[in-house]
Enzyme design. Structure first.
Site, PDB file in Angstrom:
ATOM      1  N   HIS A 144       0.829  -1.209   0.000  1.00  0.00           N
ATOM      2  CA  HIS A 144       0.000   0.000   0.000  1.00  0.00           C
ATOM      3  C   HIS A 144       0.860   1.254   0.000  1.00  0.00           C
ATOM      4  CE1 HIS A 144       0.826   0.864   4.264  1.00  0.00           C
ATOM      5  NE2 HIS A 144       0.714  -0.440   4.468  1.00  0.00           N
ATOM      6  N   CYS A 160       3.118  -4.851   6.622  1.00  0.00           N
ATOM      7  CA  CYS A 160       2.869  -4.555   5.209  1.00  0.00           C
ATOM      8  C   CYS A 160       4.118  -4.010   4.520  1.00  0.00           C
ATOM      9  CB  CYS A 160       1.741  -3.535   5.079  1.00  0.00           C
ATOM     10  SG  CYS A 160       0.158  -4.133   5.679  1.00  0.00           S
TER      11      CYS A 160
END
Length: 184
Positions: A144, A160
């Protein structure tokens, strides 16, 4: 009329002033050059049998994401943020299973354990997932964007892989659902 003279004293003063300028002011505002110098070159053939729809290798050691398009014509490298600790790092093979522009964010149970004050965030300028998110086959693991450019090139995530918003937007447009992903 007398021309101003440029003396050695002027030269020393100019050089001293230039050296006094803080390094961040000399660099591009969105790129921390000190954090991207350690990229390790990757080749998709070392990780996958075929290109398929495309391939991504997220190298947590050199903090870089490598992307190859399925047609073999695109090969890009992006600086990333990576998980803060090894126990937050999931390694292995997965794929992009879903994509979202303007993702919302809900803290995971482990995040809430560390910080009970965290709350759900709708899409927007303070959302930790940035402008675009690509969800992986592993629950709660994403590639992301981030609005906090200081995180790129650092161990700063809860698991992440983060990219500058402009770069995740670029990758989002090229990497379809089904793109193979390997985190090393």
């Amino acid at each position: 009329m007398t021309q101003p003279r440029f003396t050695r004293r002027h030269l020393i003063g100019a050089v001293s002033a230039a050296l006094a300028v803080p390094t961040p002011l000399l660099a591009a505002p969105s790129v921390n050059r000190n954090n991207i110098m350690g990229f390790t070159t990757q080749h998709w053939q070392d990780h996958f049998d075929t290109l398929g729809k495309g391939c991504i290798v997220a190298d947590t050691t050199s903090r870089a994401l490598h992307f190859w398009a399925g047609n073999g014509k695109v090969d890009k490298v992006y600086p990333t943020s990576v998980p803060r600790t090894d126990d937050l790092t999931k390694r292995g093979y997965t794929e992009i299973v879903r994509k979202k522009i303007g993702p919302d964010w809900t803290p995971t149970p482990s995040m809430l354990k560390d910080n009970p004050d965290l709350k759900y965030m709708p899409p927007g300028p303070h959302n930790p997932l940035g402008t675009h998110a690509m969800y992986l086959g592993w629950p709660a693991y994403l590639i992301h964007g981030t609005h906090d450019a200081r995180k790129i090139g650092r161990q700063s995530s809860s698991g992440c892989i983060g990219l500058y918003n402009k770069m995740v937007e670029d990758l989002f447009a090229m990497a379809p659902v089904g793109t193979q992903v390997r985190v090393i």
